[in-house]
Write a protein that holds these residues in place. Sequence first.
Motif, PDB file in Angstrom:
ATOM      1  N   LYS A 100       0.797  -1.233   0.000  1.00 58.39           N
ATOM      2  CA  LYS A 100       0.000   0.000   0.000  1.00 58.39           C
ATOM      3  C   LYS A 100       0.825   1.277   0.000  1.00 58.39           C
ATOM      4  CE  LYS A 100      -3.731  -2.568   0.764  1.00 58.39           C
ATOM      5  NZ  LYS A 100      -4.810  -2.721  -0.210  1.00 58.39           N
ATOM      6  N   TYR A 101       0.307   2.271  -0.677  1.00 63.76           N
ATOM      7  CA  TYR A 101       0.766   3.668  -0.593  1.00 63.76           C
ATOM      8  C   TYR A 101      -0.012   4.289   0.561  1.00 63.76           C
ATOM      9  CZ  TYR A 101      -0.603   8.495  -2.164  1.00 63.76           C
ATOM     10  OH  TYR A 101      -0.949   9.817  -2.265  1.00 63.76           O
ATOM     11  N   TRP A 102       0.701   4.689   1.606  1.00 59.44           N
ATOM     12  CA  TRP A 102       0.025   5.338   2.739  1.00 59.44           C
ATOM     13  C   TRP A 102       1.009   6.318   3.366  1.00 59.44           C
ATOM     14  CZ3 TRP A 102      -4.765   6.017   2.960  1.00 59.44           C
ATOM     15  CH2 TRP A 102      -5.391   6.461   4.141  1.00 59.44           C
ATOM     16  N   GLY A 147      -3.494  14.033  -9.750  1.00 63.93           N
ATOM     17  CA  GLY A 147      -4.920  14.024  -9.387  1.00 63.93           C
ATOM     18  C   GLY A 147      -5.155  13.208  -8.136  1.00 63.93           C
ATOM     19  N   SER A 148      -4.609  11.999  -8.107  1.00 66.87           N
ATOM     20  CA  SER A 148      -4.738  11.102  -6.960  1.00 66.87           C
ATOM     21  C   SER A 148      -3.616  10.073  -7.082  1.00 66.87           C
ATOM     22  CB  SER A 148      -6.098  10.413  -7.005  1.00 66.87           C
ATOM     23  OG  SER A 148      -6.230   9.530  -5.922  1.00 66.87           O
ATOM     24  N   GLY A 149      -2.838   9.911  -6.019  1.00 68.27           N
ATOM     25  CA  GLY A 149      -1.641   9.071  -6.112  1.00 68.27           C
ATOM     26  C   GLY A 149      -1.902   7.699  -6.714  1.00 68.27           C
ATOM     27  N   SER A 150      -2.914   7.001  -6.197  1.00 73.84           N
ATOM     28  CA  SER A 150      -3.159   5.635  -6.661  1.00 73.84           C
ATOM     29  C   SER A 150      -3.586   5.601  -8.129  1.00 73.84           C
ATOM     30  CB  SER A 150      -4.225   4.966  -5.789  1.00 73.84           C
ATOM     31  OG  SER A 150      -5.388   5.757  -5.751  1.00 73.84           O
ATOM     32  N   ALA A 151      -4.089   6.717  -8.655  1.00 68.86           N
ATOM     33  CA  ALA A 151      -4.502   6.765 -10.064  1.00 68.86           C
ATOM     34  C   ALA A 151      -3.309   6.600 -11.009  1.00 68.86           C
ATOM     35  CB  ALA A 151      -5.218   8.084 -10.357  1.00 68.86           C
TER      36      ALA A 151
HETATM   37  C1  DP6 Z   1      -5.316   2.888   0.769  1.00 67.15           C
HETATM   38  O1  DP6 Z   1      -4.542   7.657  -4.043  1.00 67.15           O
HETATM   39  O2  DP6 Z   1      -6.749   7.842  -2.849  1.00 67.15           O
HETATM   40  O3  DP6 Z   1      -5.933   2.950  -1.524  1.00 67.15           O
HETATM   41  O4  DP6 Z   1      -3.162  10.636  -3.436  1.00 67.15           O
HETATM   42  O5  DP6 Z   1      -4.544  11.626  -1.615  1.00 67.15           O
HETATM   43  O6  DP6 Z   1      -5.627  10.954  -3.776  1.00 67.15           O
HETATM   44  P1  DP6 Z   1      -4.520  10.674  -2.775  1.00 67.15           P
HETATM   45  O7  DP6 Z   1      -4.828   9.259  -2.119  1.00 67.15           O
HETATM   46  P2  DP6 Z   1      -5.272   7.890  -2.770  1.00 67.15           P
HETATM   47  O8  DP6 Z   1      -4.778   6.879  -1.650  1.00 67.15           O
HETATM   48  C2  DP6 Z   1      -4.962   5.500  -1.834  1.00 67.15           C
HETATM   49  C3  DP6 Z   1      -4.596   4.756  -0.631  1.00 67.15           C
HETATM   50  C4  DP6 Z   1      -4.881   3.275  -0.637  1.00 67.15           C
HETATM   51  C5  DP6 Z   1      -3.632   2.475  -0.954  1.00 67.15           C
HETATM   52  C6  DP6 Z   1      -3.186   2.401  -2.382  1.00 67.15           C
HETATM   53  O9  DP6 Z   1      -4.027   2.473  -3.304  1.00 67.15           O
HETATM   54  O10 DP6 Z   1      -1.970   2.212  -2.585  1.00 67.15           O
END
Ligand code: DP6
Length: 348
Positions: free
Chosen positions: A19-21, A150-154
């Motif tokens: 996960k990205y967190w 826009g959003s990291g996970s994107a």
């Molecule tokens: C738990 O990409 O939704 O899904 O960058 O602030 O838009 P922002 O956050 P986002 O965070 C996703 C977090 C997660 C883990 C993941 O997809 O890696």
Amino acid sequence: MSLKNKVSWQSPSNIALVKYWGKKAGQIPANASISFTLDNCHTRTTVEWEPIEADGAPFHFEIFVDDEPSPEFRPKIETFFQRTADLLPFLPSTKMIIRTSNSFPHSSGIASSASGLSALALCMGDIALQHGALDENNFNRFCSILSRLGSGSASRSVYGGLVVWGQHAEVPGSSDSFAVEYPHHVEHVFTTYRDTVLLVEVGQKSVSSTKGHGLMVGHEYAEARFEQAKANMSEIQKHLQTGDLNGFGELVEAEALSLHAMMMTSRPGYMLFRPNTIAILEKIRNYRETEKVPVHFTLDAGANVHLLYPAHVEQKVHTFVEQELKQFCKDGRYIHDRVGSGPKRLDE
Ligand code: DP6
């Protein structure tokens, strides 16, 4: 009303395994992450556009979701355009109508930001191509950068299969700025993976991911978590290489629980788990133990459970879902999905 030009893209959601967190300024991740791109859960976006005389405003757009004017989505899109202004220099002199819809129900609690922002980013990349602002060979990378802003996970939804975002010493070509297709050997079984999304809770979640990332700043366990993710990025590669489904699944489950542990121990702390989430996790572990079927769970930042398993146990797992898990889902709802091949340009 319609405008002179039009581009349309379909882009999928993705589910992170590591996960990205936690992030730094400029949408830079605190650690590398790896995900499966999905298939059935996707967003379709069309951008109609035409050149206009610039009037000093940074952008001009209208947004429709499922054919309805949807001003509530403006703030997220305005943030996206503000962050991408340097990469999209034609914005001040372009008028746009954005029309978007998701394949999954609005209220499903499935994060639409990965598919939604990547679909919009692909449309904007396409318009940049048409302005000659970009070389075709750099299209995917450019769109991944836009998506990340826009959003990291994107950033990871721009490619199919297994995708890595964030610099990692053992993933050549990996970067904090954009995602890349996982470059190493992967045992065939992982290309057949299924993801059944069990909808435990539908509707808006109580704490957004963006807020959750923010709570990692100054979090007592943050450094340990980033080190753990880095080590898990190394370990998961061994399982992908050898086809060790149990090693893979154990790691993926631990990642999901670490993510939620970070939320619970933030200040302020919060819980996105629901009692039915825990009931499902226990059912999965018992079933795996007794039936010896390689089925594991992961979670994103919500109460829903993603059930991960290879194609060869699909029938068994579908029966298990119907007989033992469905009862814990909101209105008995779930979505069967699978690893997909990435975004598609939609022609008229
Ligand atoms: C738990 O990409 O939704 O899904 O960058 O602030 O838009 P922002 O956050 P986002 O965070 C996703 C977090 C997660 C883990 C993941 O997809 O890696």
